[in-house]
Design a protein around this motif. Structure first.
Motif, PDB file in Angstrom:
ATOM      1  N   GLU A 119       0.832  -1.205   0.000  1.00 18.12           N
ATOM      2  CA  GLU A 119       0.000   0.000   0.000  1.00 18.12           C
ATOM      3  C   GLU A 119       0.868   1.258   0.000  1.00 18.12           C
ATOM      4  O   GLU A 119       0.569   2.227  -0.712  1.00 18.12           O
ATOM      5  N   GLU A 120       1.947   1.250   0.785  1.00 20.78           N
ATOM      6  CA  GLU A 120       2.828   2.418   0.849  1.00 20.78           C
ATOM      7  C   GLU A 120       3.513   2.675  -0.496  1.00 20.78           C
ATOM      8  O   GLU A 120       3.608   3.824  -0.955  1.00 20.78           O
ATOM      9  N   LEU A 121       4.012   1.615  -1.127  1.00 25.26           N
ATOM     10  CA  LEU A 121       4.699   1.790  -2.417  1.00 25.26           C
ATOM     11  C   LEU A 121       3.732   2.238  -3.505  1.00 25.26           C
ATOM     12  O   LEU A 121       4.079   3.052  -4.362  1.00 25.26           O
ATOM     13  N   GLU A 123       1.081   4.088  -3.135  1.00 24.84           N
ATOM     14  CA  GLU A 123       0.832   5.515  -2.931  1.00 24.84           C
ATOM     15  C   GLU A 123       2.061   6.348  -3.306  1.00 24.84           C
ATOM     16  O   GLU A 123       1.929   7.401  -3.951  1.00 24.84           O
ATOM     17  N   ARG A 124       3.233   5.898  -2.959  1.00 25.87           N
ATOM     18  CA  ARG A 124       4.468   6.675  -3.194  1.00 25.87           C
ATOM     19  C   ARG A 124       4.825   6.724  -4.680  1.00 25.87           C
ATOM     20  O   ARG A 124       5.215   7.780  -5.204  1.00 25.87           O
ATOM     21  N   LEU A 125       4.683   5.594  -5.377  1.00 27.56           N
ATOM     22  CA  LEU A 125       5.122   5.523  -6.774  1.00 27.56           C
ATOM     23  C   LEU A 125       4.023   5.882  -7.767  1.00 27.56           C
ATOM     24  O   LEU A 125       4.312   6.160  -8.933  1.00 27.56           O
ATOM     25  N   GLY A 126       2.759   5.827  -7.331  1.00 24.63           N
ATOM     26  CA  GLY A 126       1.663   6.179  -8.219  1.00 24.63           C
ATOM     27  C   GLY A 126       1.290   5.104  -9.210  1.00 24.63           C
ATOM     28  O   GLY A 126       0.563   5.355 -10.179  1.00 24.63           O
ATOM     29  N   VAL A 127       1.779   3.898  -9.006  1.00 26.79           N
ATOM     30  CA  VAL A 127       1.384   2.733  -9.804  1.00 26.79           C
ATOM     31  C   VAL A 127       1.075   1.599  -8.838  1.00 26.79           C
ATOM     32  O   VAL A 127       1.576   1.579  -7.707  1.00 26.79           O
ATOM     33  N   LYS A 128       0.248   0.660  -9.274  1.00 26.57           N
ATOM     34  CA  LYS A 128      -0.120  -0.413  -8.367  1.00 26.57           C
ATOM     35  C   LYS A 128       1.083  -1.319  -8.098  1.00 26.57           C
ATOM     36  O   LYS A 128       1.713  -1.838  -9.017  1.00 26.57           O
ATOM     37  N   CYS A 129       1.400  -1.479  -6.822  1.00 28.43           N
ATOM     38  CA  CYS A 129       2.458  -2.389  -6.383  1.00 28.43           C
ATOM     39  C   CYS A 129       1.813  -3.415  -5.458  1.00 28.43           C
ATOM     40  O   CYS A 129       1.696  -3.174  -4.249  1.00 28.43           O
TER      41      CYS A 129
END
Length: 515
Positions: A119-121, A123-129
Motif C-alpha cells: 500500500e505504501e509503495l 501511494e508513493r510511486l503512483g502505480v499499483k504495487c
C-alpha cells in the motif's frame, strides 16, 4: 548397436509452486517427452507465510531430468538441445550474497506478510504495487529482517535463480522483471525515477537500524532486464554438468510463469486474453495502450517482448473446486462428466471460493469458501463443483469488467493450465465471458511449452533468422486447436447468475465478521 535417433530440439524448464517440470520438444516444438520433480513448502511457518528452499528446486530439476532421460531411453531418443527456456512462479524473493550464496529461504508469491508495504509503495510511486511484488517483499525484509538485508547483493526470482545456477549470469526476462519492480515502457527497463523513490523509502529507518544508509541501491541488486530473443546467458561448466549437456548451450532470458503462459498460448496481439487455471488463476490481456490509474483487481506486467499486459490475478484458484471434489470422493474423472452435464445455473447453487484472502476483490481474509442453495434436489456433485468453478470464473470477470470500462478489446480467450485437461470446460468460459475460447494442443503444459518457444526464438535470433516476437508466434501453431463459441442461451443464463454472484461477493464483509 545403439539404435537411438539423434533429435534436435529445445528444453523447457518450469519451476511451479507445487513442483517442477521439464519438457523436450523437437525443432518444430512438438512435445516429445516430459519429466517431473516435486518439493514442499518450508514447514512450521506462521499462517500466510510461504517459503521454499531454492536447493529443493535444484534437486527437483535433477530428478525431473533423470525422469525425462529415462523416458527418452525407452523411446530410443537421443536429444541434442539447441537452446533452453526457463519459466517460474513470479514475484518470489530470492536473496544472495556477492558470491551467489543464498541468504535464507525464498519467500514466494503467496506469502502475505507485506500488505502494508504494498500500500505504501503504491501511494508513493503512483502505480499499483501488489503485496506479492518482489520489491514490496524486499522493503518488508529491510524493515523486519535487517540482519538478512545487510548481506544481500543480488535479488532475483525462482526462474532467475535457476538461470543463475545454470549460466552464472544475473539476467532476467522483462516479464518476470516487471513482477519485481515497475517497468518504464519507454526504456523497457526498470523505471529509473521510481528506483530513486524506493531507495528513499528504504532508508527511512530508525537511527538504530543496522542497515540505515548502508543498503545497496535497488538498481544494483536487481537482475539486468532482457527481452525475448536477447542473450540470456549460456550453460557454464556447472550448468552443463548439472543438466548433463554441453557447455555453451544458449539460454533464453528466464521468464515468469505468466509471460511464459502468454507465449505458450501464442498470444501477442491486442484483444487476446490468456487465462490460466491452477493454484492461482489469471487473465492476462494484451493492451493496446497503457492502463489509466490504479484499479484494485488489475496488475500490470510485460509480455516477453515488453508489450504491456493487464493482469487480473486471483489467489484463490481451483483449490476450492478441488476441495469440493474431495468432499464427493475425490475421483476427478468420475465427477467431471457430472459437471459438464449440470445445468448452466448449477441448479440454483452459488459458491464462494475464498479459502484465502483475495486482495484484488477487497477480500481481506479467507475461510469463507461455501456453497449456498443446497437442498435434496440441488446437492449433487455436478452442481456443487460447477458452482465453485463458476465462482472463480466470475471473479475473473469482475476484474475484467474494469478493462471493459476503459474500452480495452477482448476478441479471443486462450485457455491453458490444468483446467484444459477437461477441454470441454472451455465452453463454460466462453459462455461466462461471451467470448470465443481456444485451447491449443499442449495447453496443459502451457508454461513449460512457452519456455521452449522462448528457447527457439533465442536460437533463431542468434542465427539472424527471426523478425519480431509477434510474427514468430504467429508461425508456431501446431496441431489442431479446439475452439468454443458462446451459446446465446447459456450467455443469458450465466449473466443472471453473475448478477446474483456479485450481490453475494458484496456481502463478504458481513461473512468476515463471523469467520
Amino acid at each position: 548397436m545403439d539404435k537411438r535417433m539423434k533429435t534436435l530440439g529445445f528444453l523447457g524448464i518450469d519451476i511451479g509452486t507445487q513442483g517442477l517440470s521439464v519438457i523436450f520438444t523437437n525443432s518444430e516444438l512438438k512435445i516429445l517427452v516430459s519429466g517431473e520433480g516435486s518439493y514442499e513448502m518450508v514447514p512450521g511457518l506462521d499462517p500466510e507465510c510461504y517459503e521454499q528452499q531454492p536447493s529443493d528446486w535444484e534437486s527437483a530439476l535433477k530428478n525431473a531430468m533423470a525422469n525425462l532421460r529415462k523416458k527418452m531411453s525407452s523411446l530410443q531418443i537421443d536429444m541434442e538441445v539447441l537452446a533452453i527456456g526457463i519459466s517460474g512462479q513470479m514475484h518470489g524473493e530470492v536473496l544472495a550474497t556477492e558470491d551467489g550464496e543464498l541468504v535464507g529461504p525464498a519467500r514466494l508469491w503467496c506469502d502475505g506478510r507485506n500488505e502494508i508495504e504494498g500500500e505504501e509503495l503504491t501511494e508513493r510511486l503512483g502505480v499499483k504495487c501488489p503485496k506479492r511484488m518482489t520489491a514490496v517483499r524486499w522493503l518488508w525484509t529491510i524493515r523486519n529482517q535487517p540482519e538478512k538485508a545487510r548481506l544481500v547483493r543480488h535479488i532475483t526470482t525462482p526462474a532467475g535463480w535457476i538461470a543463475y545456477r545454470l549460466t552464472g549470469s544475473w539476467l532476467l526476462g522483462i516479464g518476470d522483471a516487471a513482477g519485481m519492480f515497475p517497468i518504464d515502457q519507454k526504456t523497457l527497463t526498470y523505471n529509473d525515477t521510481m528506483l530513486d523513490e524506493f531507495d528513499l523509502m528504504a532508508n527511512d529507518l530508525p537511527k538504530e537500524s543496522i542497515v540505515k544508509n548502508t543498503l545497496s541501491k535497488l538498481r544494483d541488486l536487481l537482475p539486468s532486464v532482457k527481452k525475448a530473443g536477447e542473450d540470456g546467458g549460456v550453460l557454464d561448466s556447472h550448468g552443463a554438468e548439472f543438466l548433463g549437456l554441453p557447455e555453451g548451450v544458449p539460454v533464453a532470458p528466464a521468464e515468469g510463469d505468466q509471460p511464459a503462459a502468454l507465449a505458450g498460448s501464442l498470444i501477442a496481439a491486442p484483444g487476446q486474453v490468456s487465462m490460466s487455471f491452477g493454484t492461482s488463476v489469471v487473465a492476462n490481456s494484451v493492451g493496446d495502450r497503457a492502463f489509466e490509474g490504479i484499479a484494485l483487481p488489475i496488475d500490470h506486467f510485460c509480455a516477453p517482448d515488453g508489450r504491456p499486459i493487464n493482469m487480473v490475478w486471483l489467489r484463490n484458484g481451483t483449490t476450492a473446486m478441488n476441495m469440493v471434489i474431495n468432499l464427493f470422493g475425490g475421483d476427478f474423472s468420475a465427477i467431471m462428466p457430472q459437471v459438464l452435464a449440470a445445468e448452466d445455473n448449477c441448479g440454483g447453487l452459488l459458491a464462494l471460493p475464498f479459502m484465502d484472502d483475495e486482495p484484488g476483490l477487497g477480500v481481506s481474509q479467507g475461510g469463507t469458501a461455501m456453497v449456498i442453495g443446497l437442498n435434496e434436489k440441488t446437492a449433487t456433485p455436478g452442481n456443487a463443483v460447477k458452482a465453485m468453478l463458476l465462482a472463480t470464473v466470475f471473479n475473473l470477470r469482475i476484474g475484467s469488467n474494469q478493462l471493459d470500462e476503459q474500452g480495452y478489446p477482448r476478441t479471443e480467450i486462450v485457455l491453458s493450465g490444468g483446467l484444459v485437461k477437461t477441454p470441454e470446460l472451455g465452453q463454460l468460459v466462453a459462455d461466462a465471458f461471451n467470448t470465443p475460447v481456444t485451447i491449443f494442443e499442449g495447453g496443459d503444459e502451457g508454461t513449460a511449452w512457452g519456455a521452449t518457444l522462448m528457447a527457439k526464438f533465442r536460437y533463431e535470433s542468434s542465427a539472424g533468422r527471426t523478425t519480431d516476437w509477434k510474427t514468430f508466434l504467429e508461425a508456431q501453431q501446431t496441431g489442431s486447436p479446439t475452439r468454443f463459441s458462446p451459446h446465446a442461451k447459456a450467455v443469458q443464463t450465466l449473466n443472471s447468475v453473475f448478477d446474483r454472484y456479485q450481490k453475494l461477493v458484496n456481502m463478504h464483509g458481513q461473512l468476515e465478521s463471523v469467520t
